[in-house]
Design an enzyme around this catalytic site. Structure first.
Site, mmCIF file in Angstrom:
data_model
loop_
_atom_site.group_PDB
_atom_site.id
_atom_site.type_symbol
_atom_site.label_atom_id
_atom_site.label_comp_id
_atom_site.label_asym_id
_atom_site.label_seq_id
_atom_site.Cartn_x
_atom_site.Cartn_y
_atom_site.Cartn_z
ATOM 1 N N GLY A 113 53.110 17.809 26.249
ATOM 2 C CA GLY A 113 53.255 17.384 27.635
ATOM 3 C C GLY A 113 54.049 16.095 27.681
ATOM 4 O O GLY A 113 53.750 15.151 26.950
ATOM 5 N N ALA A 114 55.073 16.052 28.537
ATOM 6 C CA ALA A 114 55.957 14.886 28.572
ATOM 7 C C ALA A 114 55.986 14.236 29.943
ATOM 8 O O ALA A 114 56.987 13.690 30.367
ATOM 9 C CB ALA A 114 57.359 15.281 28.134
ATOM 10 N N GLY A 115 54.854 14.310 30.656
ATOM 11 C CA GLY A 115 54.727 13.529 31.886
ATOM 12 C C GLY A 115 54.401 12.088 31.516
ATOM 13 O O GLY A 115 54.602 11.662 30.368
ATOM 14 N N GLY A 143 51.745 11.748 28.541
ATOM 15 C CA GLY A 143 52.292 12.156 27.249
ATOM 16 C C GLY A 143 53.330 11.173 26.734
ATOM 17 O O GLY A 143 53.322 10.780 25.562
ATOM 18 N N ASP A 183 47.550 24.412 30.497
ATOM 19 C CA ASP A 183 47.776 24.976 29.154
ATOM 20 C C ASP A 183 46.946 24.265 28.084
ATOM 21 O O ASP A 183 46.224 24.908 27.312
ATOM 22 C CB ASP A 183 49.260 24.905 28.780
ATOM 23 C CG ASP A 183 50.165 25.554 29.822
ATOM 24 O OD1 ASP A 183 49.652 26.019 30.856
ATOM 25 O OD2 ASP A 183 51.390 25.591 29.606
ATOM 26 N N GLN A 193 39.643 18.203 43.828
ATOM 27 C CA GLN A 193 40.011 17.433 45.011
ATOM 28 C C GLN A 193 41.021 18.185 45.876
ATOM 29 O O GLN A 193 42.023 18.677 45.374
ATOM 30 C CB GLN A 193 40.610 16.091 44.612
ATOM 31 C CG GLN A 193 40.960 15.232 45.821
ATOM 32 C CD GLN A 193 41.366 13.834 45.408
ATOM 33 O OE1 GLN A 193 42.500 13.603 45.017
ATOM 34 N NE2 GLN A 193 40.451 12.899 45.499
ATOM 35 N N HIS A 249 43.620 17.660 48.833
ATOM 36 C CA HIS A 249 44.325 16.600 49.548
ATOM 37 C C HIS A 249 44.300 16.934 51.034
ATOM 38 O O HIS A 249 44.564 18.069 51.414
ATOM 39 C CB HIS A 249 45.771 16.493 49.063
ATOM 40 C CG HIS A 249 46.427 15.204 49.489
ATOM 41 N ND1 HIS A 249 46.824 14.958 50.780
ATOM 42 C CD2 HIS A 249 46.718 14.085 48.782
ATOM 43 C CE1 HIS A 249 47.338 13.736 50.844
ATOM 44 N NE2 HIS A 249 47.288 13.194 49.654
ATOM 45 N N LEU A 289 52.869 18.525 49.444
ATOM 46 C CA LEU A 289 52.086 17.306 49.693
ATOM 47 C C LEU A 289 52.783 16.335 50.646
ATOM 48 O O LEU A 289 53.949 16.013 50.478
ATOM 49 C CB LEU A 289 51.842 16.592 48.362
ATOM 50 C CG LEU A 289 51.267 15.188 48.422
ATOM 51 C CD1 LEU A 289 49.821 15.229 48.845
ATOM 52 C CD2 LEU A 289 51.394 14.499 47.078
ATOM 53 N N GLU A 318 49.427 10.258 51.067
ATOM 54 C CA GLU A 318 48.458 9.404 51.738
ATOM 55 C C GLU A 318 49.145 8.169 52.321
ATOM 56 O O GLU A 318 48.665 7.568 53.274
ATOM 57 C CB GLU A 318 47.426 8.980 50.690
ATOM 58 C CG GLU A 318 46.200 8.367 51.249
ATOM 59 C CD GLU A 318 45.029 8.532 50.285
ATOM 60 O OE1 GLU A 318 44.988 9.551 49.564
ATOM 61 O OE2 GLU A 318 44.178 7.655 50.260
ATOM 62 N N ARG A 333 39.516 10.658 50.313
ATOM 63 C CA ARG A 333 40.131 11.971 50.509
ATOM 64 C C ARG A 333 39.143 13.084 50.813
ATOM 65 O O ARG A 333 39.402 13.952 51.646
ATOM 66 C CB ARG A 333 40.912 12.360 49.248
ATOM 67 C CG ARG A 333 42.210 11.640 49.186
ATOM 68 C CD ARG A 333 42.998 12.029 47.976
ATOM 69 N NE ARG A 333 44.215 11.230 47.989
ATOM 70 C CZ ARG A 333 45.061 11.135 46.994
ATOM 71 N NH1 ARG A 333 44.822 11.783 45.873
ATOM 72 N NH2 ARG A 333 46.134 10.395 47.110
ATOM 73 N N GLU A 361 45.783 13.878 33.620
ATOM 74 C CA GLU A 361 44.966 14.790 34.413
ATOM 75 C C GLU A 361 44.327 15.886 33.560
ATOM 76 O O GLU A 361 43.324 16.476 33.947
ATOM 77 C CB GLU A 361 45.789 15.395 35.554
ATOM 78 C CG GLU A 361 44.906 16.001 36.642
ATOM 79 C CD GLU A 361 45.674 16.394 37.899
ATOM 80 O OE1 GLU A 361 46.804 15.900 38.094
ATOM 81 O OE2 GLU A 361 45.134 17.195 38.679
ATOM 82 N N ARG A 389 38.537 11.314 43.116
ATOM 83 C CA ARG A 389 39.527 10.321 42.719
ATOM 84 C C ARG A 389 40.079 9.586 43.933
ATOM 85 O O ARG A 389 40.309 10.199 44.971
ATOM 86 C CB ARG A 389 40.680 11.006 41.991
ATOM 87 C CG ARG A 389 41.821 10.078 41.633
ATOM 88 C CD ARG A 389 42.941 10.820 40.947
ATOM 89 N NE ARG A 389 43.646 11.726 41.843
ATOM 90 C CZ ARG A 389 44.677 11.377 42.608
ATOM 91 N NH1 ARG A 389 45.116 10.145 42.600
ATOM 92 N NH2 ARG A 389 45.266 12.268 43.380
ATOM 93 N N LEU A 415 48.138 7.857 38.821
ATOM 94 C CA LEU A 415 49.291 7.349 38.071
ATOM 95 C C LEU A 415 48.818 6.298 37.083
ATOM 96 O O LEU A 415 49.240 6.253 35.932
ATOM 97 C CB LEU A 415 50.334 6.753 39.024
ATOM 98 C CG LEU A 415 51.199 7.743 39.793
ATOM 99 C CD1 LEU A 415 52.147 7.005 40.733
ATOM 100 C CD2 LEU A 415 52.005 8.624 38.841
#
Lengths: 325, 557
Positions: B10-12, B15, B207, B226, B228, B238, B241, B272, B361, B372, B378
């Site tokens: 994962g490269a978010g 990661g 995954d 959650q 939104h 989305l 907020e 939320r 996440e 949350r 973030l």
């Protein structure tokens, strides 16, 4: 809730799979869709209801991940951000092709490595001077005005639409392309970066001045990044920093001087300004061809009528601030 | 076979932050992503990142708000660490090059967000996630990390209790290969695609969570989903907020600003879960617009403010719903948004499997508990991504000789080839649509034993069906059906854990709202749900919540 009648829309989708040995072809799929349906939604319906073998990249479906750039009726677009109604109204069908300027892997999926390589080549990270480290334990101070110069640059989602649309990329593989140059601008104006001058110097040969100023990058950008305007800014900064040292910049400055002087171009003078006396020799065959078709170029140019007004425009521009106010 | 000391999946933001930390510790690091790093779902986060940096704000209030927001299910020791790290992490990201919005005095600008006592959310216009993702990816370019693009995670390889690495599938070539590493960090993001109205990207299919679960990793608090409050009714896109932070208001079909009934003090800026349930109740009780939705209004803010402060929202409404928020209200409904649950970790990112780490996440520390707060996710990716990277880098040299063997790869290959050879049986996308239907119908904002029991039965049937899953495309080049199949199987397994946890938890807490048990039950349920894998369905057990200073109180906004 926006509703409306359903339209019966034919899609002609480019299909090519190197694994099955067939040649590229278009497949026709017909769908019933509401006019505001995104093209991506239509393609995903083709995948789930008609032909699951259709290959494309997609992820966020909200124009933020940059995955689904492709040609929609020959224009580089994000499929998720393009509504079927207007496309159908204008063209009577929707033709989907993979992006240009990048080799096709399969169907609508292209190999973006040339695009990413250009992005890496501009050294897309802050270059710091070890003698001037970042403030310890606190953020750099930056006024809203300083941030305003580049806070819009992260809008770029690296989708590659501009790279696909750019004729300079098609003509000259050494040209970095609009996205990489817009990204370069982001680092050149960042007050935290200490290599701005060096970046401008390194990008000039073969880089900056190949841009044709056709603005196709700006018109194809789904996020209003306006790469062509950032390229213009870079050109101005390069000339301000180093003078007109490149063929491209000499041409630009010569062009401006010509117009300031007489309101029209003096071709032979412009060629001399761009290429120098020696460089002009190489342009002799071209000059002779022009002379045959347009003998008046030998006449000494005279100022156009209303040259004083041209002068006034120049003076106003000189007085105006950087932001054009 | 590829080999690294530390392998990140994962490269978010989580990661990449883990990879950066591990590389800075001198380890050989590989990152494997099914997309390109810049296409990760972190980039979709709009609103901002919380850090108590303002003069009047304090880390202490941030801690308190987060504990309260979690409905007292968050681990207080982890939350203390998390909020204390926040200012440091934000400054780090600024130094890496993030272009944050600024206040007049040159400091970082902050905006108010739901559930927070002060304007504490640092932002970059309304594309904070994207600005952070770009800056981190670009900074990562200055260290030595190998990125493997467009690889799908297939298996986690263990020998005995030792992590050996992973097996993955390369979309571009159809190749299956092993990636050997003694320390593996799963940062694969959420699994919101088990719902159809979700703000999550199509790639959010859990995954890493599913693969870890099948390999024996514990999952924590999976029943807390959650919703939104403001997702566009078209396709669940989305609306941040930030829209309410900037002054946006909610109105029902009668034109009433109904939030004053549900949260008399803070109205639209309540937490939320409170706002989502309020909207849902209005619609359920017949006060919505025809078709079942309410309006988010921005018009009163004026064109200039809307277009400068909420530019992305403008684009979204105009492009995806054909609506101009400057002149028209935005039709919205709550949509699945965030998974509080995930792979159970401690605050160093460690799981119950030595050598397996998780962050972002995909993980559950737990910071968010039952709910949350906006602006905390973030922050979580960066704080705990970094911790997981540090821990993985420290662990890797202690266990040399990790190796994925050809037979590990062959086992995965046989499974995929088996699905390709089948000529009968369901295909992945229709099966996924069935799953989404079950979750939307029976596992929504409000839950009951009856619906949840029915959902479990329907999921069991779906699982039986999924054994005959067929990949309807023989190609080895960019065959998305292989990806679809893997992802759909992941989602089905995880959905079962969500539902089992929800059925067992006979109370209402945070995002988990049981109609048949409407009260929070601290005496019996102040505990984390832990799920472990069994082929016939998840085994549930419970673990205590870590307390430091905050006694549970009723949550009122």
């Amino acid at each position: 809730m926006p509703t409306g009648e359903l339209l019966t829309i034919p899609f002609d989708v480019y299909r090519y799979d190197p694994a099955d040995g067939s040649t590229p072809r278009y497949a026709r799929y017909t769908l019933e869709l509401a006019p505001h349906t995104p093209v991506l939604t239509a393609l995903l319906r083709i995948r789930s209801e008609i032909d699951p073998s259709l290959a494309l990249r997609y992820s966020c479906r909200s124009a933020i991940c940059g995955s689904c750039a492709m040609l929609v009726n020959s224009k580089s677009r994000l499929a998720c951000q393009t509504q079927v109604g207007p496309e159908f109204a204008e063209h009577g069908r929707i033709v989907i092709d993979p992006m240009s300027n990048q080799p096709v892997i399969r169907d609508l999926v292209v190999d973006q490595s040339p695009f990413w390589k250009e992005y890496e080549r501009i050294v897309p990270h802050l270059i710091l001077d070890p003698m001037h480290p970042m403030p310890e334990g606190r953020p750099t101070s930056m006024s809203p005005a300083q941030v305003a110069r580049f806070e819009e640059t992260p809008r770029c989602i690296a989708c590659g639409s501009c790279y696909s649309a750019c004729p300079a990329v098609a003509a000259d593989p050494a040209f970095p392309g609009p996205m990489a140059l817009a990204k370069l601008y982001r680092f050149v104006v960042d007050p935290r970066d200490t290599a701005s001058q060096d970046r401008l110097m390194r990008i000039q040969p073969g880089g900056l001045w190949t841009c044709l100023r056709c603005h196709l990058c700006t018109s194809s950008c789904p996020k209003d990044v306006r790469p062509s305007e950032r390229i213009r800014d870079l050109k101005e900064m390069a000339i301000a920093a180093q003078g007109a040292t490149e063929r491209g910049s000499r041409h630009a400055v010569g062009f401006k001087d010509n117009i300031a002087e007489r309101g029209l171009l003096n071709e032979s003078k412009l060629v001399r300004q761009t290429d120098g006396i020696v460089g002009m020799i190489g342009q002799i065959p071209q000059g002779l061809r022009m002379l045959r078709r347009k003998p008046e170029i030998l006449r000494a140019p005279h100022a156009i009528e209303g040259q004083d007004e041209v002068q006034r425009i120049y003076e106003l521009l000189e007085d105006a601030g950087e932001d054009g106010t | 076979m590829r080999k690294h000391d530390v392998l990140v999946i994962g490269a978010g933001l989580a990661g990449q932050r883990a990879a950066l930390a591990a590389a800075q510790a001198g380890r050989s690091v590989g990152i494997l992503t099914k997309l390109h790093p810049l296409r990760s779902h972190s980039g979709a986060a709009q609103g901002g990142i919380n850090a108590a940096v303002g003069a009047q704000d304090s880390v202490e209030t941030h801690i308190y708000d987060t504990v309260k927001g979690s409905d007292y299910l968050g681990d207080q020791d982890a939350i203390e660490f998390f909020c204390t790290e926040a200012p440091k992490i934000v400054v780090e990201m600024e130094h890496f090059g993030t272009i944050f919005s600024r206040a007049e005095d040159g400091s970082l600008a902050a905006r108010p967000f739901g559930g927070a006592g002060f304007p504490r959310t640092i932002y970059a216009a309304d594309r904070t996630g994207l600005a952070l993702l770009q800056a981190l990816y670009e900074h990562l370019g200055s260290v030595d990390v190998t990125v493997y693009e467009e690889w799908d995670l297939v298996d986690l390889v263990l020998r005995g209790s030792r992590v050996q690495g992973v097996v993955a599938y390369h979309r571009r070539t159809g190749e299956l290969d092993g990636f050997s590493a003694p320390a593996v960090v799963f940062a694969t993001g959420p699994f919101g695609r088990m719902y159809s109205r979700t703000t999550n990207s199509h790639s959010s299919t859990g995954d890493g969570v599913a693969v870890a679960y099948r390999a024996g990793a514990w999952l924590k608090d999976m029943e807390f989903v959650q919703f939104h409050p403001t997702a566009l009714i078209e396709d669940g896109i989305l609306i941040t907020e930030g829209a309410r932070g900037e002054g946006g208001i909610l109105k029902n079909g009668r034109g009433e600003r109904f939030m004053s009934k549900y949260a008399p003090h803070v109205h639209e800026l309540a937490s939320r879960d409170v706002v989502s349930r309020a909207i849902y109740t209005e619609v359920l009780e017949g006060r919505g617009f025809p078709g079942g939705y309410v309006h988010l209004e921005l018009m009163h803010l004026g064109k200039e403010k809307i277009e400068s402060r909420l530019q992305e929202i403008c684009d979204f409404c105009r492009n995806f719903a054909g609506i101009d928020p400057v002149t028209e209200p935005i039709p919205i409904m709550p949509g699945q948004h965030y998974m509080m649950g995930g792979i159970s970790t401690n605050l160093r990112g460690e799981t119950n499997i030595a050598g397996l780490y998780a962050a972002g996440e995909a993980a559950c520390v737990s910071i968010h508990g039952a709910n949350r707060l906006g602006g905390n996710s973030l922050l979580e990716t960066l704080v705990f991504g970094k911790q997981a990277g540090i821990a993985a880098a420290a662990f890797a040299p202690t266990v040399p000789g990790a190796e994925v063997l050809p037979e590990d790869v062959r086992a995965a290959k046989d499974r995929i080839e088996g699905m390709k050879r089948r000529t009968e049986g369901p295909t992945p996308l229709p099966l996924r649509a069935e799953l989404q239907k079950i979750m939307e119908e029976d596992v929504g904002i409000y839950r009951t034993a009856e619906e949840l029991t029915r959902a479990l039965g329907r999921l069991a049937e779906l699982k039986v069906k999924s054994r005959d899953l067929r990949i309807p495309d023989p190609s080895h080049v960019f065959n998305l059906n292989v990806t679809d199949a893997l992802e759909t199987l992941h989602l089905i397994d995880l959905a079962e854990v969500v539902v089992a946890g929800a059925l067992a938890r006979t109370e209402s807490r945070g995002a988990h709202a049981r109609r048949d048990y409407p009260k929070r039950d601290d005496a019996n349920w102040m505990k984390h749900t832990i799920a472990s894998y069994r082929p016939e369905g998840p085994q549930l057990s419970y673990a205590p919540v870590a307390y430091t200073r905050w006694e549970p109180k009723e949550r009122v906004y």
